[in-house]
Write a protein that holds these residues in place. Sequence first.
Motif, PDB file in Angstrom:
ATOM      1  N   ASP A 318     -13.358  17.326   1.770  1.00  0.00           N
ATOM      2  CA  ASP A 318     -12.313  17.667   2.684  1.00  0.00           C
ATOM      3  C   ASP A 318     -12.084  19.157   3.037  1.00  0.00           C
ATOM      4  O   ASP A 318     -12.784  20.091   2.579  1.00  0.00           O
ATOM      5  CB  ASP A 318     -10.851  16.957   1.967  1.00  0.00           C
ATOM      6  CG  ASP A 318     -10.506  17.863   0.895  1.00  0.00           C
ATOM      7  OD1 ASP A 318     -10.861  18.990   0.686  1.00  0.00           O
ATOM      8  OD2 ASP A 318      -9.458  17.242  -0.091  1.00  0.00           O
ATOM      9  N   ALA A 319     -11.149  19.804   3.604  1.00  0.00           N
ATOM     10  CA  ALA A 319     -10.906  21.099   4.132  1.00  0.00           C
ATOM     11  C   ALA A 319     -10.552  22.052   3.016  1.00  0.00           C
ATOM     12  O   ALA A 319     -10.675  23.061   3.142  1.00  0.00           O
ATOM     13  CB  ALA A 319      -9.705  21.171   5.086  1.00  0.00           C
ATOM     14  N   ASN A 320     -10.275  21.474   1.755  1.00  0.00           N
ATOM     15  CA  ASN A 320     -10.104  22.321   0.611  1.00  0.00           C
ATOM     16  C   ASN A 320     -11.193  22.301  -0.137  1.00  0.00           C
ATOM     17  O   ASN A 320     -11.016  22.949  -1.358  1.00  0.00           O
ATOM     18  CB  ASN A 320      -8.924  21.721   0.077  1.00  0.00           C
ATOM     19  CG  ASN A 320      -7.531  21.793   0.814  1.00  0.00           C
ATOM     20  OD1 ASN A 320      -7.081  22.742   1.227  1.00  0.00           O
ATOM     21  ND2 ASN A 320      -6.671  20.826   0.805  1.00  0.00           N
ATOM     22  N   GLY A 321     -12.336  21.722   0.052  1.00  0.00           N
ATOM     23  CA  GLY A 321     -13.333  21.790  -0.750  1.00  0.00           C
ATOM     24  C   GLY A 321     -13.559  20.605  -1.704  1.00  0.00           C
ATOM     25  O   GLY A 321     -14.326  20.803  -2.619  1.00  0.00           O
ATOM     26  N   VAL A 322     -12.689  19.811  -1.633  1.00  0.00           N
ATOM     27  CA  VAL A 322     -12.457  18.576  -2.408  1.00  0.00           C
ATOM     28  C   VAL A 322     -13.554  17.513  -1.979  1.00  0.00           C
ATOM     29  O   VAL A 322     -13.403  16.929  -1.023  1.00  0.00           O
ATOM     30  CB  VAL A 322     -11.370  18.238  -2.865  1.00  0.00           C
ATOM     31  CG1 VAL A 322     -11.093  17.089  -4.007  1.00  0.00           C
ATOM     32  CG2 VAL A 322     -10.380  19.460  -3.455  1.00  0.00           C
ATOM     33  N   LYS A 323     -14.458  17.001  -2.962  1.00  0.00           N
ATOM     34  CA  LYS A 323     -15.199  15.871  -2.660  1.00  0.00           C
ATOM     35  C   LYS A 323     -14.602  14.632  -3.051  1.00  0.00           C
ATOM     36  O   LYS A 323     -14.004  14.485  -4.076  1.00  0.00           O
ATOM     37  CB  LYS A 323     -16.609  16.002  -3.724  1.00  0.00           C
ATOM     38  CG  LYS A 323     -17.811  16.770  -3.082  1.00  0.00           C
ATOM     39  CD  LYS A 323     -18.897  16.547  -3.831  1.00  0.00           C
ATOM     40  CE  LYS A 323     -20.098  17.370  -3.447  1.00  0.00           C
ATOM     41  NZ  LYS A 323     -21.312  17.009  -4.086  1.00  0.00           N
ATOM     42  N   HIS A 324     -14.608  13.643  -2.062  1.00  0.00           N
ATOM     43  CA  HIS A 324     -13.792  12.283  -2.431  1.00  0.00           C
ATOM     44  C   HIS A 324     -14.892  11.374  -2.260  1.00  0.00           C
ATOM     45  O   HIS A 324     -15.787  11.034  -1.418  1.00  0.00           O
ATOM     46  CB  HIS A 324     -12.788  12.163  -1.155  1.00  0.00           C
ATOM     47  CG  HIS A 324     -11.723  13.210  -1.374  1.00  0.00           C
ATOM     48  ND1 HIS A 324     -10.632  12.853  -1.938  1.00  0.00           N
ATOM     49  CD2 HIS A 324     -11.370  14.195  -0.557  1.00  0.00           C
ATOM     50  CE1 HIS A 324      -9.637  13.846  -1.776  1.00  0.00           C
ATOM     51  NE2 HIS A 324     -10.404  14.607  -0.950  1.00  0.00           N
ATOM     52  N   ASP A 325     -14.800  10.404  -3.370  1.00  0.00           N
ATOM     53  CA  ASP A 325     -15.715   9.123  -3.293  1.00  0.00           C
ATOM     54  C   ASP A 325     -14.939   8.170  -2.505  1.00  0.00           C
ATOM     55  O   ASP A 325     -13.751   7.432  -2.914  1.00  0.00           O
ATOM     56  CB  ASP A 325     -15.616   8.682  -4.851  1.00  0.00           C
ATOM     57  CG  ASP A 325     -16.543   7.240  -5.014  1.00  0.00           C
ATOM     58  OD1 ASP A 325     -16.694   6.506  -4.072  1.00  0.00           O
ATOM     59  OD2 ASP A 325     -16.910   6.920  -5.910  1.00  0.00           O
ATOM     60  N   TRP A 326     -15.012   8.098  -1.354  1.00  0.00           N
ATOM     61  CA  TRP A 326     -14.309   7.298  -0.506  1.00  0.00           C
ATOM     62  C   TRP A 326     -14.247   5.830  -0.679  1.00  0.00           C
ATOM     63  O   TRP A 326     -13.089   5.138  -0.618  1.00  0.00           O
ATOM     64  CB  TRP A 326     -14.557   7.526   0.973  1.00  0.00           C
ATOM     65  CG  TRP A 326     -16.171   7.034   1.456  1.00  0.00           C
ATOM     66  CD1 TRP A 326     -17.185   7.887   1.522  1.00  0.00           C
ATOM     67  CD2 TRP A 326     -16.305   5.781   1.801  1.00  0.00           C
ATOM     68  NE1 TRP A 326     -18.196   7.055   1.884  1.00  0.00           N
ATOM     69  CE2 TRP A 326     -17.918   6.003   2.117  1.00  0.00           C
ATOM     70  CE3 TRP A 326     -15.497   4.647   1.999  1.00  0.00           C
ATOM     71  CZ2 TRP A 326     -18.478   4.646   2.548  1.00  0.00           C
ATOM     72  CZ3 TRP A 326     -16.333   3.508   2.628  1.00  0.00           C
ATOM     73  CH2 TRP A 326     -17.625   3.591   2.791  1.00  0.00           C
ATOM     74  N   ARG A 327     -15.090   5.363  -1.156  1.00  0.00           N
ATOM     75  CA  ARG A 327     -15.041   4.031  -1.607  1.00  0.00           C
ATOM     76  C   ARG A 327     -14.090   3.719  -2.781  1.00  0.00           C
ATOM     77  O   ARG A 327     -13.300   2.576  -2.522  1.00  0.00           O
ATOM     78  CB  ARG A 327     -16.394   3.215  -2.012  1.00  0.00           C
ATOM     79  CG  ARG A 327     -17.626   3.629  -0.959  1.00  0.00           C
ATOM     80  CD  ARG A 327     -18.678   2.875  -1.384  1.00  0.00           C
ATOM     81  NE  ARG A 327     -19.978   2.905  -0.453  1.00  0.00           N
ATOM     82  CZ  ARG A 327     -20.443   3.882  -0.455  1.00  0.00           C
ATOM     83  NH1 ARG A 327     -20.816   4.770  -0.969  1.00  0.00           N
ATOM     84  NH2 ARG A 327     -21.553   3.832   0.774  1.00  0.00           N
ATOM     85  N   ALA A 328     -14.102   4.590  -3.572  1.00  0.00           N
ATOM     86  CA  ALA A 328     -13.089   4.467  -4.614  1.00  0.00           C
ATOM     87  C   ALA A 328     -11.786   4.950  -4.170  1.00  0.00           C
ATOM     88  O   ALA A 328     -10.762   3.925  -4.668  1.00  0.00           O
ATOM     89  CB  ALA A 328     -13.528   5.383  -6.031  1.00  0.00           C
ATOM     90  N   ASP A 329     -11.602   5.523  -3.359  1.00  0.00           N
ATOM     91  CA  ASP A 329     -10.039   6.049  -2.819  1.00  0.00           C
ATOM     92  C   ASP A 329      -9.721   4.750  -2.219  1.00  0.00           C
ATOM     93  O   ASP A 329      -8.440   4.459  -2.343  1.00  0.00           O
ATOM     94  CB  ASP A 329     -10.345   6.948  -1.956  1.00  0.00           C
ATOM     95  CG  ASP A 329     -10.418   8.583  -2.569  1.00  0.00           C
ATOM     96  OD1 ASP A 329     -10.772   8.404  -3.979  1.00  0.00           O
ATOM     97  OD2 ASP A 329     -10.862   9.433  -1.913  1.00  0.00           O
ATOM     98  N   LEU A 330     -10.490   4.231  -1.307  1.00  0.00           N
ATOM     99  CA  LEU A 330     -10.360   2.893  -0.491  1.00  0.00           C
ATOM    100  C   LEU A 330      -9.637   1.870  -1.263  1.00  0.00           C
ATOM    101  O   LEU A 330      -8.709   1.089  -1.128  1.00  0.00           O
ATOM    102  CB  LEU A 330     -11.213   2.665   0.567  1.00  0.00           C
ATOM    103  CG  LEU A 330     -10.886   1.620   1.411  1.00  0.00           C
ATOM    104  CD1 LEU A 330      -9.745   1.849   2.356  1.00  0.00           C
ATOM    105  CD2 LEU A 330     -12.129   1.277   2.402  1.00  0.00           C
ATOM    106  N   ALA A 331     -10.610   1.534  -2.262  1.00  0.00           N
ATOM    107  CA  ALA A 331     -10.645   0.476  -3.205  1.00  0.00           C
ATOM    108  C   ALA A 331      -9.133   0.578  -4.074  1.00  0.00           C
ATOM    109  O   ALA A 331      -8.403  -0.378  -4.187  1.00  0.00           O
ATOM    110  CB  ALA A 331     -11.676   0.125  -4.111  1.00  0.00           C
ATOM    111  N   ALA A 332      -8.915   1.817  -4.386  1.00  0.00           N
ATOM    112  CA  ALA A 332      -7.721   1.969  -5.205  1.00  0.00           C
ATOM    113  C   ALA A 332      -6.407   1.741  -4.283  1.00  0.00           C
ATOM    114  O   ALA A 332      -5.370   1.398  -4.762  1.00  0.00           O
ATOM    115  CB  ALA A 332      -7.834   3.421  -5.789  1.00  0.00           C
ATOM    116  N   ALA A 333      -6.543   2.151  -2.863  1.00  0.00           N
ATOM    117  CA  ALA A 333      -5.453   2.139  -2.099  1.00  0.00           C
ATOM    118  C   ALA A 333      -5.153   0.694  -1.737  1.00  0.00           C
ATOM    119  O   ALA A 333      -3.974   0.229  -1.828  1.00  0.00           O
ATOM    120  CB  ALA A 333      -5.682   2.843  -0.687  1.00  0.00           C
ATOM    121  N   LEU A 334      -6.222  -0.113  -1.712  1.00  0.00           N
ATOM    122  CA  LEU A 334      -6.054  -1.867  -1.706  1.00  0.00           C
ATOM    123  C   LEU A 334      -5.730  -2.191  -2.768  1.00  0.00           C
ATOM    124  O   LEU A 334      -4.734  -3.412  -2.662  1.00  0.00           O
ATOM    125  CB  LEU A 334      -7.215  -2.253  -0.855  1.00  0.00           C
ATOM    126  CG  LEU A 334      -7.548  -1.903   0.446  1.00  0.00           C
ATOM    127  CD1 LEU A 334      -9.281  -2.173   0.656  1.00  0.00           C
ATOM    128  CD2 LEU A 334      -6.695  -2.374   1.545  1.00  0.00           C
TER     129      LEU A 334
END
Length: 373
Positions: A318-334
């Motif tokens: 992201d713009a703050n330089g933080v890496k996101h495991d997008w799959r984990a983020d999405l699975a957690a949101a769901l």
Amino acid sequence: MPRAAAPALFAALLVAAPAAAQPPADVTGMAKKATAFLAKSQNEDGSWGPAPNNRGVTGIVVTGMLRTGTSADAAPAAKGLTFIESLVNQKEGHIAGNDVKAGLINYTTSINVMALSAAGRAEKYRPVIGDAVKYLRAYQWDDARGKDANSDYYGGAGYAGDKSRPDLSNTAFFLEALKAAGVAKDDPAFKKAAVFVSRCQNLKSEYNTAAWAAKNNDGSFIYTGANGGENRRTDGEGTKTDMGGYGSMTYAGVKSLIYAGGGKDDPRLKAALGWIAKNYTLDRNPGMPEANSQRGLYYYYHTFAKTMDALGIDEFTDANGVKHDWRADLAAALAARQRPDGSWVNANDRWMEGDPNLVTGYALMALSYCQKK
């Protein structure tokens, strides 16, 4: 369905410290619970939801189930596929029905092409899919339909027929259907669509000279550049005056440009990914006004997933330089939003997201991308 893959695409975005680790969500368990819910909510004829919207909702549900491991030979997917087969219009070539209730024909056909392609029955469905693609091509706005490259309709697809104004959502589904059917990304249909998609972007450039694009100029995408530009962030007069971009359309725009062959040096993609980096979130449909922040959340989720997959990346910075495991983020949101009965539903029912069948279908489609290949 084969997915777009570009393992090295936009690798420059992936240089930063990772975000804090989170316990992995049970993707398989969520999918099983959702499928069990859908087995109970399925109509006797194999569809989901009330007619005539069941013709498109069923395609979403079946696609989601098949992509998350349900066999095409097992109920309820088999019954759903039988219902979709009943919608094949032999005369016209579309997959939206043979009666006067056949509406939203381009949209419904695109979705049902996705479902039949996901079934893995190439020999059985190849003729039907071929006819459907021919139908969809015929209704893409271009010179043959009286819109040359100077028209803001050019290259787009709408809900149905000769009078249907094109928009980015329908165009994205149209391209998804072509891709699922195996149409090459250098096909003229993709190239023409890229012209329309670019004219939905808030980016002052050779691709979009509209005044609203110059005013916002942040790389995001709106609902449609047709008719001088119309948007869906707000209602009423805002549909013609509020041209701020938002997440579901921005991800749809990025995905569509990648499908059309856009690469890492494409200025349109660079600008859009810059906007996404500043607005990365799974808590809301980003870019929407606060009061509308949950509008289209599950549409956003499945479009987010397809786009990240098309980028060919495991982490997004992201713009703050933080890496996101997008799959984990999405699975957690769901996981946080799945109801005890296995379904999902949006409390903000705009765009039919108050229908648990549709929303659960969207969620399954998103989940299908949550495990690494």
